[in-house]
Scaffold this active site. Structure first.
Site, short mmCIF file in Angstrom:
data_model
loop_
_atom_site.label_atom_id
_atom_site.label_comp_id
_atom_site.label_asym_id
_atom_site.label_seq_id
_atom_site.Cartn_x
_atom_site.Cartn_y
_atom_site.Cartn_z
N ASN A 176 11.69 -0.24 77.43
CA ASN A 176 10.72 -0.70 78.42
C ASN A 176 11.35 -0.79 79.80
OD1 ASN A 176 12.16 -2.83 77.14
ND2 ASN A 176 10.61 -4.34 77.65
N GLU A 226 10.37 -2.44 83.45
CA GLU A 226 9.44 -3.38 84.09
C GLU A 226 9.46 -3.23 85.61
OE1 GLU A 226 10.44 -7.26 82.47
OE2 GLU A 226 9.49 -6.72 80.54
N CYS A 230 6.09 0.55 78.42
CA CYS A 230 6.73 0.16 77.15
C CYS A 230 7.73 1.22 76.68
CB CYS A 230 5.69 0.00 76.06
SG CYS A 230 4.53 -1.34 76.29
N GLU A 256 7.99 2.63 73.71
CA GLU A 256 7.41 3.73 72.91
C GLU A 256 6.89 4.84 73.81
OE1 GLU A 256 6.88 0.52 72.85
OE2 GLU A 256 6.24 -0.21 70.89
N CYS A 307 2.35 -2.22 70.96
CA CYS A 307 1.12 -2.71 71.58
C CYS A 307 0.01 -1.67 71.40
CB CYS A 307 1.34 -3.02 73.06
SG CYS A 307 1.34 -1.57 74.12
N CYS A 322 0.31 1.64 73.35
CA CYS A 322 1.30 2.57 72.78
C CYS A 322 0.79 3.21 71.50
CB CYS A 322 2.62 1.85 72.53
SG CYS A 322 3.49 1.52 74.08
N1 THU Z 1 6.83 -3.94 75.17
C1 THU Z 1 7.24 -2.73 74.70
O1 THU Z 1 8.13 -2.09 75.29
N2 THU Z 1 6.64 -2.23 73.60
C2 THU Z 1 5.64 -2.86 72.92
O2 THU Z 1 4.99 -2.25 72.08
C3 THU Z 1 5.38 -4.27 73.19
C4 THU Z 1 5.77 -4.71 74.55
C5 THU Z 1 7.47 -4.47 76.37
C6 THU Z 1 6.59 -4.48 77.60
C7 THU Z 1 7.21 -5.59 78.43
O3 THU Z 1 8.28 -5.04 79.18
C8 THU Z 1 7.80 -6.54 77.39
O4 THU Z 1 7.84 -5.81 76.17
C9 THU Z 1 7.01 -7.82 77.19
O5 THU Z 1 5.67 -7.54 76.97
#
Ligand code: THU
Length: 134
Positions: free
Chosen positions: A45, A47, A56, A58, A89, A92
């Site tokens: 991920n 941000e 994310c 994935e 999520c 994704c």
């Molecule tokens: N996140 C992912 O990278 N993948 C997911 O499927 C769930 C959430 C990340 C997004 C964000 O940077 C952090 O987790 C908190 O939501």
């Protein structure tokens, strides 16, 4: 075809997690996506101070692979620092469905490095896909 078992793929997802840029959530996630012919694409991920721009793990992996011309996938491993198996999520799931197909294996990892494997189809049942747009 190069062989990569699920433990190795999970290891790669755990390694990828250390590349996450997650200063706001402190919730690093790593992913490792395996193509049918044994190539590996990692993601984590990334941000942003403008939170909604976050992407994310994935999706970074899937987008990288697609941009390298990959079309057929076998499995993805997803690793976080969660006690429970880290589920992808909804966004994704939809993107993986589009780019990787509903039959890929999804290996979810928990903090004890135990693995739970599901088909993507099980994670996104009754999904909206290209079949509705023909
Ligand atoms: N996140 C992912 O990278 N993948 C997911 O499927 C769930 C959430 C990340 C997004 C964000 O940077 C952090 O987790 C908190 O939501």
């Amino acid at each position: 075809m190069k062989v990569m078992d699920k433990n190795k793929l999970v290891e790669k997802a755990i390694e990828a997690k250390s590349k996450a840029y997650a200063p706001y959530s402190n919730f690093p996630v790593g992913a490792a996506l395996l193509t049918e012919d044994g190539k590996l694409y990692i993601g984590a991920n990334v941000e942003n101070a403008s939170y909604g721009l976050t992407i994310c793990a994935e999706r970074t992996a899937a987008f990288k692979a697609v941009l390298e011309g990959e079309k057929i996938f076998k499995a993805i491993a997803i690793a976080g620092n969660t006690e429970d198996y880290l589920p992808p999520c909804g966004a994704c799931r939809q993107v993986l469905l589009e780019l990787c197909g509903k039959d890929i294996d999804v290996h979810l990892v928990n903090s004890k490095n135990e693995i739970k494997t599901l088909k993507l189809n099980e994670l996104i049942p009754f999904s909206f896909g290209d079949e509705y747009l023909k």
